[in-house]
Design an enzyme around this catalytic site. Sequence first.
Site, PDB file in Angstrom:
ATOM      1  N   HIS A 149       1.977  30.755 -76.608  1.00 42.89           N
ATOM      2  CA  HIS A 149       1.222  30.603 -75.353  1.00 42.89           C
ATOM      3  C   HIS A 149       1.918  29.691 -74.338  1.00 42.89           C
ATOM      4  O   HIS A 149       1.476  29.619 -73.184  1.00 42.89           O
ATOM      5  CB  HIS A 149      -0.174  30.033 -75.631  1.00 42.89           C
ATOM      6  CG  HIS A 149      -1.035  30.913 -76.491  1.00 42.89           C
ATOM      7  ND1 HIS A 149      -1.291  32.221 -76.180  1.00 42.89           N
ATOM      8  CD2 HIS A 149      -1.689  30.661 -77.659  1.00 42.89           C
ATOM      9  CE1 HIS A 149      -2.087  32.748 -77.116  1.00 42.89           C
ATOM     10  NE2 HIS A 149      -2.332  31.824 -78.023  1.00 42.89           N
ATOM     11  N   GLY A 157      -2.948  26.571 -75.163  1.00 44.88           N
ATOM     12  CA  GLY A 157      -3.316  27.110 -76.472  1.00 44.88           C
ATOM     13  C   GLY A 157      -2.561  26.473 -77.626  1.00 44.88           C
ATOM     14  O   GLY A 157      -2.114  27.170 -78.536  1.00 44.88           O
ATOM     15  N   HIS A 187      -4.509  36.190 -81.027  1.00 43.26           N
ATOM     16  CA  HIS A 187      -4.488  35.979 -79.576  1.00 43.26           C
ATOM     17  C   HIS A 187      -3.289  36.699 -78.955  1.00 43.26           C
ATOM     18  O   HIS A 187      -2.242  36.844 -79.585  1.00 43.26           O
ATOM     19  CB  HIS A 187      -4.390  34.475 -79.257  1.00 43.26           C
ATOM     20  CG  HIS A 187      -5.518  33.658 -79.804  1.00 43.26           C
ATOM     21  ND1 HIS A 187      -5.504  33.141 -81.084  1.00 43.26           N
ATOM     22  CD2 HIS A 187      -6.701  33.292 -79.244  1.00 43.26           C
ATOM     23  CE1 HIS A 187      -6.637  32.474 -81.291  1.00 43.26           C
ATOM     24  NE2 HIS A 187      -7.381  32.556 -80.202  1.00 43.26           N
ATOM     25  N   ASP A 274      -4.351  33.910 -87.702  1.00 45.43           N
ATOM     26  CA  ASP A 274      -5.747  33.778 -87.263  1.00 45.43           C
ATOM     27  C   ASP A 274      -6.457  35.124 -87.101  1.00 45.43           C
ATOM     28  O   ASP A 274      -7.592  35.179 -86.647  1.00 45.43           O
ATOM     29  CB  ASP A 274      -5.856  32.942 -85.980  1.00 45.43           C
ATOM     30  CG  ASP A 274      -4.836  33.320 -84.928  1.00 45.43           C
ATOM     31  OD1 ASP A 274      -4.149  34.348 -85.105  1.00 45.43           O
ATOM     32  OD2 ASP A 274      -4.735  32.582 -83.917  1.00 45.43           O
ATOM     33  N   TYR A 318      -6.027  29.033 -88.581  1.00 42.25           N
ATOM     34  CA  TYR A 318      -6.807  27.797 -88.682  1.00 42.25           C
ATOM     35  C   TYR A 318      -7.635  27.733 -89.969  1.00 42.25           C
ATOM     36  O   TYR A 318      -8.427  26.820 -90.139  1.00 42.25           O
ATOM     37  CB  TYR A 318      -7.628  27.624 -87.395  1.00 42.25           C
ATOM     38  CG  TYR A 318      -6.703  27.792 -86.208  1.00 42.25           C
ATOM     39  CD1 TYR A 318      -5.799  26.786 -85.884  1.00 42.25           C
ATOM     40  CD2 TYR A 318      -6.612  29.011 -85.527  1.00 42.25           C
ATOM     41  CE1 TYR A 318      -4.857  26.972 -84.891  1.00 42.25           C
ATOM     42  CE2 TYR A 318      -5.675  29.202 -84.527  1.00 42.25           C
ATOM     43  CZ  TYR A 318      -4.800  28.180 -84.213  1.00 42.25           C
ATOM     44  OH  TYR A 318      -3.856  28.381 -83.237  1.00 42.25           O
TER      45      TYR A 318
HETATM   46 ZN   LIG Z   1      -3.793  32.712 -82.207  1.00 51.15          ZN
END
Ligand SMILES: [Zn+2]
Length: 423
Positions: A149, A157, A187, A274, A318
């Site tokens: 990011h 991010g 993401h 994630d 995470y």
């Molecule tokens: Zn991510």
Amino acid sequence: MTTSSTAEGGTTQLGGDRVVVWSPEYLDYRWGPTHPMNPTRLDLTMALSKSIGLLEGVETVHPSPADDVDLLRIHTPAYLDAVKRAGAVAPGTAAVADAPHGLGTEDNPIFPRMHEASATLAGGTLAAAREIASGRTLRAVSIGGGMHHAMADWAAGFCVYNDAAIAISWLLDNGYDRIAYVDVDAHHGDGVQHAFLGDPRVLTISLHQHPATLWPNTGWSSEVGSGEAEGTSINMPVLPGTVDSLWLRAFHAVVPGALAAFRPQILISQCGADSHREDPLADLALTVDGQRASYLAMRDLADRHCEGRWLAVGGGGYGLVRVVPRAWTHLIAAALDREIDPTTAVPEDWRERVGALAPGVDLPTVMGEDSDVSYLPWDGPGGTPETGVASLDRALTRIDSAIIATRRSAFPLLGLDPEDPRD
Ligand SMILES: [Zn+2]
């Protein structure tokens, strides 16, 4: 460059053709005790990889921090200066209170030696690129990288320096002019896409949770690159709740065809974990088995299209204890040709160590989650199968709508037929 992975005596030569890049200093990339991106995940991954025997006889490359010349390939001088100054002052001081360059926000709080720690992650991905470009190795993996990011002039991010973009830029100056980047983080890989949006030498493909439902709210199928690079940004958004079999259907409907058309010399994979069903920051529903299948698929695509040259980095993720260590141990295993069967027991010594660190966490006992990772290949518009299970039929219809939207946006620009499942 040799593509042989066979040493004298017929055993697989590890450490010559495959490299693990690692530095204990990766653990200094530490945003704070309550921040979701905790470097414990990296520590537990390496501990699990060692404990399970994956790293025996494997060369570990210890990277140096990326220097300013390389950081400036992607980032602005003002931003570098701001990161250096921020990391040299105490957290929360007035000097950073107005959060210039995205520094000092809730997502990206100031932490000590921020520049040094971030430059070390970038140096790791750069070291992996150098190992491959020099011909010393075909594959290299650095789980500390994947900070996709980070933008030229600001942090975002949880990402300070965009290691993958920096490595791609370096490769472009060192003999490579067709580079593919595939990002499977939950993401959108916005920073890497943005860095090369107008550069036809770099194909970026991102599979991610739909931008209407997740930050950074970009990565629509209509984003295809600009100017002479139209068609070299591909975005495959999938809805929250997407499970292994549907995610893999989308991956295989888009990625292999695009890579075959682009003919990259090297594949760079951002392997953010994630996408897992337990991840606290995203809403996809993959398992460790599905993630493992994606890593093996990307490795095989590098073998097919890039003479084996594959650079893999980490990214988000995470589920610090139950998810990331297993997922990225499978990633390292894929890079080393030492695949671990998902039914393999998690070593007891790792469980004991982690149990003491994270009391009360339900620790995994095996390396997988007993998920069936078979998938129905996409078979063209109108080819959506009927399974007889209403909820699955609806999910298939939705994923197929997304697949055809992505293919219709990008595939004609690559000379491919978006309607033809063979492309
Ligand atoms: Zn991510």
